[in-house]
Design a protein around this motif. Sequence first.
Motif, mmCIF file in Angstrom:
data_model
loop_
_atom_site.group_PDB
_atom_site.id
_atom_site.type_symbol
_atom_site.label_atom_id
_atom_site.label_comp_id
_atom_site.label_asym_id
_atom_site.label_seq_id
_atom_site.Cartn_x
_atom_site.Cartn_y
_atom_site.Cartn_z
ATOM 1 N N ASP A 131 0.826 -1.215 0.000
ATOM 2 C CA ASP A 131 0.000 0.000 0.000
ATOM 3 C C ASP A 131 0.855 1.259 0.000
ATOM 4 O O ASP A 131 1.974 1.231 0.511
ATOM 5 C CB ASP A 131 -0.917 -0.001 1.226
ATOM 6 C CG ASP A 131 -2.264 -0.644 0.934
ATOM 7 O OD1 ASP A 131 -2.713 -0.549 -0.231
ATOM 8 O OD2 ASP A 131 -2.852 -1.231 1.849
ATOM 9 N N GLY A 185 -7.232 -1.397 -6.470
ATOM 10 C CA GLY A 185 -8.609 -1.806 -6.214
ATOM 11 C C GLY A 185 -9.600 -0.708 -6.522
ATOM 12 O O GLY A 185 -10.689 -0.957 -7.049
ATOM 13 N N GLN A 186 -9.215 0.528 -6.223
ATOM 14 C CA GLN A 186 -10.101 1.657 -6.481
ATOM 15 C C GLN A 186 -10.264 1.888 -7.982
ATOM 16 O O GLN A 186 -11.342 2.233 -8.461
ATOM 17 C CB GLN A 186 -9.539 2.909 -5.782
ATOM 18 C CG GLN A 186 -10.469 4.111 -5.784
ATOM 19 C CD GLN A 186 -10.314 4.977 -7.028
ATOM 20 O OE1 GLN A 186 -9.245 4.979 -7.651
ATOM 21 N NE2 GLN A 186 -11.358 5.695 -7.392
ATOM 22 N N GLU A 237 -12.469 -3.424 -6.488
ATOM 23 C CA GLU A 237 -11.877 -4.398 -5.557
ATOM 24 C C GLU A 237 -12.253 -5.833 -5.905
ATOM 25 O O GLU A 237 -11.458 -6.754 -5.727
ATOM 26 C CB GLU A 237 -12.310 -4.073 -4.123
ATOM 27 C CG GLU A 237 -11.712 -2.772 -3.590
ATOM 28 C CD GLU A 237 -12.082 -2.532 -2.142
ATOM 29 O OE1 GLU A 237 -12.715 -3.425 -1.538
ATOM 30 O OE2 GLU A 237 -11.725 -1.463 -1.611
ATOM 31 N N ASP A 238 -13.468 -6.039 -6.399
ATOM 32 C CA ASP A 238 -13.917 -7.393 -6.740
ATOM 33 C C ASP A 238 -13.147 -7.971 -7.931
ATOM 34 O O ASP A 238 -13.198 -9.184 -8.164
ATOM 35 C CB ASP A 238 -15.413 -7.386 -7.059
ATOM 36 C CG ASP A 238 -16.272 -7.075 -5.835
ATOM 37 O OD1 ASP A 238 -15.757 -7.232 -4.709
ATOM 38 O OD2 ASP A 238 -17.441 -6.680 -6.017
ATOM 39 N N SER A 297 -4.191 -0.686 -2.712
ATOM 40 C CA SER A 297 -5.521 -0.103 -2.513
ATOM 41 C C SER A 297 -5.924 0.782 -3.687
ATOM 42 O O SER A 297 -7.096 0.813 -4.085
ATOM 43 C CB SER A 297 -5.552 0.703 -1.213
ATOM 44 O OG SER A 297 -5.385 -0.154 -0.094
#
Length: 345
Positions: A195, A202-203, A207-208, A199
């Motif tokens: 990180d 994912g944004q 994220e999925d 993160s």
Amino acid sequence: MIRTVKRVVAPLLALALVLSACQAKPGERSEGGEITIGIGGQPLLVYLPTTLARELGYYEEAGLTVNLEDLQGGSKALQALQGGSVDVVSGYYDHAIQMAAKDREVRSFVTMLRYPSIVLAVSPKASKPIDSVADLAGANVGVTAPGSSTDFFLKYMLDKEGLAPDAATVQGIGGDAGAVTAMEQGRVDAAVMIDPAFSLLGQRVGEDNVKVLTDTRTAEGVQEDFGVPTYPAAVLYSTGTWLENNEENARKLAGVIVKTLEWIDQHSAEEIADRMPAEYSQGNREVYVESIAKAKDAYSKDGVMQADGAEAVRSVLAQFDKEIAGADIDLAGTYSNDYLPAKEG
């Protein structure tokens, strides 16, 4: 005339030789002057205390003149230390053990991170189905830099699955924006990420859409992967020679980091983000603040290296590194808690 020249030149040559002999070799500079700290990826949250200390004015307050040099990964920072272009490294403790196996004295003197905070994730555009670490065989996997702790982690996870440490092809992608782009565009099938890059990925892609194979940002993840509750990661380390010649500077540096760790513990993620360089958020402050909030528990509270934690790191590295496995390593020589501030009471 010739005799006159000789009488003038000879003393000058002698003086030059004396001055040359008195000059410190790389890594041997003694007390006073500037201290250069090489960081294995400055925007990464695992090294946040090193930069935050500067932003809080703690180095200056301690009477230190510190230059922070951003390097692509831990292996690059270690090379800089060996080459003498930096005095201290903000990197992972792994490298102290790696150097001990080569009979080179590198010693950690303050611990910043008690969890590795590394995530092994799959690119949404991977060239083949990857549902487990075992599926990484033959895949192209990104790490911050070959030979860095992210690379060590990948090799360990492959070995844990019964695969050869080189079963996957390693590609250096850095740790920040470059890593996000490489994963987003499918330049790598998977990556060992830190990180805020993970993160942010994912944004950007959802994220999925980012499959996580393993996550060491929590105590549970560390226990699952390493079988121990804590696993010392980011530290400040230097050569034994530099520490011997700079004992007071090392004490001040350790004190500054401990003070910074205490500040982190006492302030919110929002307050921490406010102090950090704005560009570290890579244009998404909300995700940056969330990443810091998740990372807070991973930071050490007191800078202490635990003996069982050091042994855990050696044991893990020995599983895939034959040189470390075959070396008689004195772990007590790879770290020291002696430079830390004395505890009150």
